[in-house]
Each structure stands twice: as structure tokens, then as C-alpha cells.
Design a protein around this motif. Structure first.
Motif, PDB file in Angstrom:
ATOM      1  N   HIS A 101       0.968  -0.201  -5.917  1.00 44.71           N
ATOM      2  CA  HIS A 101       0.176   1.028  -5.965  1.00 44.71           C
ATOM      3  C   HIS A 101       0.181   1.611  -7.384  1.00 44.71           C
ATOM      4  CE1 HIS A 101      -1.541   4.884  -4.890  1.00 44.71           C
ATOM      5  NE2 HIS A 101      -0.596   5.424  -5.632  1.00 44.71           N
ATOM      6  N   PHE A 102       1.357   1.660  -7.987  1.00 44.43           N
ATOM      7  CA  PHE A 102       1.485   2.206  -9.344  1.00 44.43           C
ATOM      8  C   PHE A 102       0.516   1.498 -10.301  1.00 44.43           C
ATOM      9  CE2 PHE A 102       2.947   2.030 -13.657  1.00 44.43           C
ATOM     10  CZ  PHE A 102       3.493   3.274 -13.934  1.00 44.43           C
TER      11      PHE A 102
ATOM     12  N   GLU B 252      11.270  10.210  -5.588  1.00 42.34           N
ATOM     13  CA  GLU B 252      10.001   9.623  -5.134  1.00 42.34           C
ATOM     14  C   GLU B 252      10.057   9.174  -3.682  1.00 42.34           C
ATOM     15  OE1 GLU B 252       8.706   6.568  -7.974  1.00 42.34           O
ATOM     16  OE2 GLU B 252       9.617   7.942  -9.436  1.00 42.34           O
TER      17      GLU B 252
ATOM     18  N   HIS C 140       0.806  -1.226   0.000  1.00 37.38           N
ATOM     19  CA  HIS C 140       0.000   0.000   0.000  1.00 37.38           C
ATOM     20  C   HIS C 140       0.837   1.273   0.000  1.00 37.38           C
ATOM     21  CE1 HIS C 140      -3.806  -1.959  -0.036  1.00 37.38           C
ATOM     22  NE2 HIS C 140      -3.321  -2.833   0.814  1.00 37.38           N
ATOM     23  N   SER C 141       2.138   1.126   0.057  1.00 33.21           N
ATOM     24  CA  SER C 141       3.006   2.300   0.005  1.00 33.21           C
ATOM     25  C   SER C 141       2.841   3.006  -1.351  1.00 33.21           C
ATOM     26  CB  SER C 141       4.455   1.842   0.193  1.00 33.21           C
ATOM     27  OG  SER C 141       5.315   2.854  -0.244  1.00 33.21           O
ATOM     28  N   LEU C 142       2.861   4.328  -1.318  1.00 33.18           N
ATOM     29  CA  LEU C 142       2.668   5.086  -2.564  1.00 33.18           C
ATOM     30  C   LEU C 142       3.790   4.842  -3.566  1.00 33.18           C
ATOM     31  CD1 LEU C 142       1.375   8.557  -1.306  1.00 33.18           C
ATOM     32  CD2 LEU C 142       0.067   6.621  -2.210  1.00 33.18           C
ATOM     33  N   GLN C 143       4.956   4.441  -3.073  1.00 37.04           N
ATOM     34  CA  GLN C 143       6.087   4.188  -3.987  1.00 37.04           C
ATOM     35  C   GLN C 143       6.083   2.763  -4.533  1.00 37.04           C
ATOM     36  OE1 GLN C 143       6.645   5.248  -0.786  1.00 37.04           O
ATOM     37  NE2 GLN C 143       7.629   7.255  -0.908  1.00 37.04           N
ATOM     38  N   SER C 144       5.173   1.931  -4.033  1.00 36.36           N
ATOM     39  CA  SER C 144       5.208   0.521  -4.463  1.00 36.36           C
ATOM     40  C   SER C 144       4.698   0.389  -5.892  1.00 36.36           C
ATOM     41  CB  SER C 144       4.346  -0.341  -3.532  1.00 36.36           C
ATOM     42  OG  SER C 144       2.976  -0.147  -3.818  1.00 36.36           O
TER      43      SER C 144
ATOM     44  N   ALA D 294      -3.144   2.387  -9.596  1.00 39.06           N
ATOM     45  CA  ALA D 294      -3.467   3.772  -9.942  1.00 39.06           C
ATOM     46  C   ALA D 294      -3.448   4.009 -11.450  1.00 39.06           C
ATOM     47  CB  ALA D 294      -2.482   4.712  -9.251  1.00 39.06           C
ATOM     48  N   ASN D 295      -2.499   3.368 -12.137  1.00 41.02           N
ATOM     49  CA  ASN D 295      -2.318   3.670 -13.565  1.00 41.02           C
ATOM     50  C   ASN D 295      -3.023   2.702 -14.508  1.00 41.02           C
ATOM     51  OD1 ASN D 295      -0.455   6.064 -13.758  1.00 41.02           O
ATOM     52  ND2 ASN D 295       0.670   4.750 -12.316  1.00 41.02           N
TER      53      ASN D 295
END
Ligand code: PGA
Length: 258
Positions: A94-95, A182, A87-91, A98-99
Motif C-alpha cells: 500500500h505504501f 501505525e 491491501h492493508s493500509l500498513q502494508s 500511495a507514495n
């Protein structure tokens, strides 16, 4: 308007990063349509990074426009930082949500991304299982790749051999420098990752590599014109007979004969 060279791998120089994104996205969408029509699953190898963001955006647009059926689409991502919370935004988990994955109707059980939360002792078995899952799915039909400034593919950094498989790797200083923004600085940037190997990538039936911007021009030139070498892992793509490299003019500027 774009230029296609007679080189191996095939090199397509398009007018912009958007044009690259359109071509790559259209190819992936067409493959899914064709395989759906033949009642076959589509196994995709997926990449993260800045470069594929536009491609995924375009792909989502096409998927909605064509009402693409994702029920038989299976994905395997190239890599994930280690250690890394999903759940880390840098993972990269997550990417990908989101994308891409939050915007298409793909079955969650069909998504595979290396797990950065494992304990160290479990990584070797996990990586062997990741390879097995790719085989059980029937192998990768199409692998999407970016390229690092240092010529890496996935996190197969300089020094990665042609026979490497999914494994834990130490990140190259250049890769960490590029990721540092990042993570709020290099000291916070992971020093390891789990990545598919060069051999894993080369087993894909079809490979498309996308690169844009002059920061990639040297690695691209080495990949196409330089000697095949562990120093530039992307050069191993030259041993594959179904690779297309999509470039914008800035990324293509050092190629000898375009
Ligand atoms: P980038 O990364 O798209 O963020 O430049 C590409 C890669 O390192 O493979």
C-alpha cells in the motif's frame, strides 16, 4: 549549501530533510535518464518508511517535469511485514502504491515487493526466487536505504550477518515500538517480516542511504565512526565502495569529523 566529507562511505550533510530528498530524487532520475539514453534497463532497490516519502514526492515531480520514461525501470522493494495483506493500509504494498507507483507510469509486472501473504512453508522458496529475479534483471543498479534507530537496513535487525539473503526475520523490539502507532499498539504490530539480506543489499552497484532527525543520530554515528559489527548492520555499508549517506544536520550531529 551542503558539506561533503572525505569519509568512506561518502557523507553529504544537507541543510534539511527536503534538501536530502531533492538530492536523492535527482540522482535516481538522472540514473534512469542516462540508462534510458543508453538503451539499458534501470533496476532500483526501493525503501519504505517515513524518510523516503519526501524523496518519492520530489522524484514524482521530477519524473513529470522531465517526462521520464519508465518502460525499462524494474523495482525490488527491500521488505514487507509478515503476515501482511497487500491491501492493508500498513502494508508496504500500500505504501508504495500511495507514495510512488500510483503516480508514475511504471509497468506493474516490473514491480517486486516481498509477499506477506504466503504460507509459512512457501517462504524459503519464495525468497530464493526473489534473489533469482534480482539476478535475472541484471542486479540492482541503485539501492535506496533508510536506517533504523537500531542501525537496521531493510529489516536486517541487529544480529544480521553480512552474508544474509532474502529471508523471514523476527523484528527487533525497537522496530516494533516504532511501528506500533501505525498498527494501533504494539500487540497488533507484526513480529516478523520478509527482507532482502545484507548480502543482497551489498551487491547493488550503488547505494544511497538517507536519514534525518536526531532520533537517527546515534545509529548514523555508529554507521560512520563505530566498529563494523552485526550489532549495527548498517556498518556493513563501509565494505561497499559506492555508498553515499545523505544526512540533515540533526542526523549528523554525533559524527566525529564532518
Ligand atoms: P523511517 O524508517 O524512515 O520510518 O525512520 C527507516 C528504516 O527503518 O529503515
Amino acid at each position: 549549501m551542503h558539506i561533503v566529507t572525505q569519509k568512506k562511505p561518502e557523507v553529504v550533510i544537507a541543510e534539511s530533510d527536503r534538501a536530502i530528498a531533492r538530492m536523492g530524487a535527482a540522482e535516481i532520475a538522472n540514473l534512469i535518464q542516462m540508462r534510458n539514453a543508453a538503451d539499458l534497463p534501470t533496476v532500483l532497490g526501493l525503501a519504505t518508511g517515513k524518510t523516503p516519502i519526501l524523496l518519492y514526492r520530489e522524484f514524482i515531480r521530477i519524473a513529470h517535469e522531465k517526462a521520464l520514461d519508465f518502460s525499462r525501470v524494474i523495482t525490488f522493494n527491500l521488505d514487507e511485514y509478515y503476515p501482511m495483506n497487500t491491501h492493508s493500509l500498513q502494508s508496504y504494498h500500500h505504501f508504495m502504491r500511495a507514495n510512488l507507483f500510483d503516480h508514475i507510469d511504471i509497468h506493474p509486472a516490473h514491480i517486486h515487493i516481498p509477499d506477506g501473504t504466503l504460507s509459512r512453508k512457501d517462504i524459503a522458496n519464495y525468497c530464493a526466487e526473489y534473489e533469482e529475479k534480482i539476478q535475472q534483471a541484471g542486479g540492482i543498479n541503485l539501492q535506496l536505504l533508510g536506517i533504523g534507530e537500531n542501525g537496521h537496513i531493510g529489516f536486517n535487525e541487529p544480529g544480521s550477518d553480512v552474508d544474509t539473503r532474502t529471508r523471514l526475520v523476527t523484528l527487533d523490539p525497537i522496530t516494533r515500538q516504532n511501528a506500533a502507532a501505525e498498527f494501533g499498539g504494539e500487540t497488533n504490530t507484526p513480529s516478523e517480516a520478509i527482507t532482502m539480506g545484507v548480502a543482497t543489499i551489498l551487491e547493488a552497484q550503488r547505494i544511497i542511504l538517507i536519514a534525518s532527525g536526531s532520533k537517527k543520530a546515534h545509529a548514523v554515528q555508529q554507521t560512520i565512526d563505530g566498529p563494523v559489527s552485526t550489532n549495527v548492520p548498517a556498518t556493513y555499508l563501509r565494505s561497499h565502495n559506492n555508498v553515499t549517506i545523505y544526512l540533515d544536520p540533526a542526523a549528523a550531529k554525533h559524527i566525529k569529523s564532518a
